[in-house]
Enzyme design. Structure first.
Site, PDB file in Angstrom:
ATOM      1  N   ASP A 130       0.595  -1.336   0.070  1.00 56.99           N
ATOM      2  CA  ASP A 130      -0.016  -0.096  -0.213  1.00 56.99           C
ATOM      3  C   ASP A 130       0.792   1.472  -0.043  1.00 56.99           C
ATOM      4  OD1 ASP A 130      -2.243   1.121  -0.026  1.00 56.99           O
ATOM      5  OD2 ASP A 130      -2.500   1.264   2.283  1.00 56.99           O
ATOM      6  N   CYS A 184     -20.956 -13.688  -4.380  1.00 56.22           N
ATOM      7  CA  CYS A 184     -21.152 -12.598  -3.145  1.00 56.22           C
ATOM      8  C   CYS A 184     -23.210 -13.404  -3.766  1.00 56.22           C
ATOM      9  CB  CYS A 184     -21.288 -11.162  -3.826  1.00 56.22           C
ATOM     10  SG  CYS A 184     -20.137 -11.067  -3.191  1.00 56.22           S
ATOM     11  N   CYS A 187     -27.064 -11.710  -2.155  1.00 57.03           N
ATOM     12  CA  CYS A 187     -26.769 -10.743  -0.856  1.00 57.03           C
ATOM     13  C   CYS A 187     -26.093  -8.871  -0.762  1.00 57.03           C
ATOM     14  CB  CYS A 187     -25.850 -11.480   0.109  1.00 57.03           C
ATOM     15  SG  CYS A 187     -25.168 -10.733   1.602  1.00 57.03           S
ATOM     16  N   CYS A 190     -23.951  -5.635   3.304  1.00 55.88           N
ATOM     17  CA  CYS A 190     -22.648  -5.171   2.986  1.00 55.88           C
ATOM     18  C   CYS A 190     -23.098  -3.713   2.337  1.00 55.88           C
ATOM     19  CB  CYS A 190     -22.000  -5.079   2.590  1.00 55.88           C
ATOM     20  SG  CYS A 190     -21.262  -5.622   0.875  1.00 55.88           S
ATOM     21  N   CYS A 194     -24.369   0.203   5.472  1.00 51.81           N
ATOM     22  CA  CYS A 194     -23.697   1.409   5.257  1.00 51.81           C
ATOM     23  C   CYS A 194     -24.564   2.348   6.022  1.00 51.81           C
ATOM     24  CB  CYS A 194     -23.505   1.937   3.378  1.00 51.81           C
ATOM     25  SG  CYS A 194     -22.136   3.143   3.183  1.00 51.81           S
ATOM     26  N   CYS A 210     -17.979   7.854   2.771  1.00 58.12           N
ATOM     27  CA  CYS A 210     -17.614   6.787   3.011  1.00 58.12           C
ATOM     28  C   CYS A 210     -16.653   7.016   4.509  1.00 58.12           C
ATOM     29  CB  CYS A 210     -16.589   6.002   2.322  1.00 58.12           C
ATOM     30  SG  CYS A 210     -15.884   4.601   3.482  1.00 58.12           S
ATOM     31  N   CYS A 240     -19.590  -2.406   7.032  1.00 61.32           N
ATOM     32  CA  CYS A 240     -19.480  -3.510   5.524  1.00 61.32           C
ATOM     33  C   CYS A 240     -18.370  -4.351   5.320  1.00 61.32           C
ATOM     34  CB  CYS A 240     -19.698  -2.259   4.299  1.00 61.32           C
ATOM     35  SG  CYS A 240     -17.515  -2.351   3.995  1.00 61.32           S
TER      36      CYS A 240
END
Length: 370
Positions: A130, A184, A187, A190, A194, A210, A240
């Site tokens: 990162d 996923c 579903c 998540c 939020c 966010c 999430c």
């Protein structure tokens, strides 16, 4: 070094998983990133736009790269973090930031893996945690470590959502692993959980909404519309991730450096708001929280105090109305207007006459008419 030997070495070093993919093949992740930036969803993270061309593909950053070795370390919590959101007088810090900065540990071990790989193969390598314009999550998905879920984060069938990633690019042509498919299904847990509706649609995120972006990357006053939704989240947001059903397979982190420090698991807002710059640096030495600085951190704490409904915190808020930082003063005004609107309105006239910062004046102006 053959793929089995490389993976065995990665496990011995301490990585939870290691997978391989081609780094020089075409992919659509770059186009998705360009669309994200073009729509302004990166907010004030100007570096994303500035490095967009290099970020769109691994070979745009290093043309000689042929393969990517993606490694992961599990940082799974020992309990569901969501119940902490109900303890309004305590701050909630994202699981990943409750102890030491993961970058240092993972990069150290990734360099160890790279040295052994170079010694045996003679190939060139570059390692990333990162710290460069490289898209780790798409590479991890391409390598079969998991898939990018509807929340855009990586999800693993074996390890759930709690994974730190690192990448070793190399000029060696390694046998790739098979990619993972999306599991996923229908579903949307998540997306629905939020608090700020940061997902315009499945597999899309608007960073400007966010809470992780707002509490960590955003340097200015947080827009008022989002403050009540932040609750007591003071650094990042795990909602999430925590709600993902695949976390039933996640294990608690084995690495001691990722276990939460007791003082950062539900810290009292009253104590955090009292930190000056020196104390802040002492508390968060070696923590990723340190990089946002005391003023932004206390800004976040004051928003949590404003949401707490705890009137016993009013004196602490009042002590920050004269803070040297306009960012802190402004959020102190907002917190006071939430906990004691009458008192805030009474103080607004004199404060407006003395305050020079336009953002703080705006907060006092709003407080004058509860």
């Amino acid at each position: 070094m053959e793929r089995p030997a490389l993976k065995t070495l990665a496990a011995e070093i301490g990585f939870t998983d290691a997978r391989i993919c081609r780094a020089d093949e075409a992919w659509d992740a770059g186009a998705r990133l360009a669309e994200f930036v073009a729509e302004g969803r990166h907010g004030t993270m100007a570096w994303m736009e500035e490095t967009l061309e290099r970020r769109q593909h691994p070979t745009a950053m290093w043309p000689d790269a042929k393969s990517a070795v993606v490694v992961a370390m599990n940082y799974g919590p020992d309990a569901d973090p969501l119940p902490l959101l109900e303890r309004k007088s305590e701050g909630v810090i994202s699981v990943y930031a409750q102890n030491n900065d993961y970058h240092d540990l993972i990069k150290k071990r990734l360099k160890q893996l790279a040295r052994a790989f170079v010694a045996e193969t003679g190939a060139e390598v570059k390692v990333f945690v990162d710290t460069a314009p490289l898209m780790e999550k798409p590479l991890a998905a391409k390598a079969g470590m998991g898939w990018q879920g509807k929340h855009t984060n990586l999800v693993s069938r074996e390890h759930g959502s709690w994974l730190f990633l690192g990448v070793m690019l190399t000029t060696a042509e390694l046998e790739p692993d098979a990619g993972e498919t999306d599991h996923c299904g229908s579903c949307r847990a998540c997306l629905d959980i939020c608090p700020t509706d940061a997902f315009p649609g499945p597999y899309q995120i608007d960073a400007r909404r966010c809470i992780s972006y707002l509490t960590i990357e955003h340097k200015d006053p947080i827009p008022e519309e989002f403050r009540p939704m932040m609750g007591n989240r003071i650094y990042g947001c795990d909602d999430c991730l925590a709600v993902c059903p695949w976390n039933k397979f996640a294990a608690t982190a084995r690495e001691a450096a990722f276990h939460p420090r007791a003082e950062l698991k539900g810290p009292l807002l009253s104590e955090l708001a009292a930190l000056d710059d020196t104390e802040f640096r002492q508390v968060f030495t070696a923590s990723p929280i340190k990089r946002i600085g005391r003023d932004r951190f206390v800004r976040n704490v004051l928003i949590a105090i404003g949401n707490s409904q705890d009137e016993s915190l009013v004196p602490r808020v009042e002590s920050l109305l004269a803070d040297a930082s306009p960012l802190v003063r402004g959020m102190a005004v907002w917190a006071l207007s939430r906990l004691a609107p009458g008192k805030a309105a009474q103080r607004a006239g004199a404060a407006l006459a003395d305050e020079a910062d336009p953002h703080v004046r705006s907060e006092w102006g709003a407080a004058a008419h509860p």
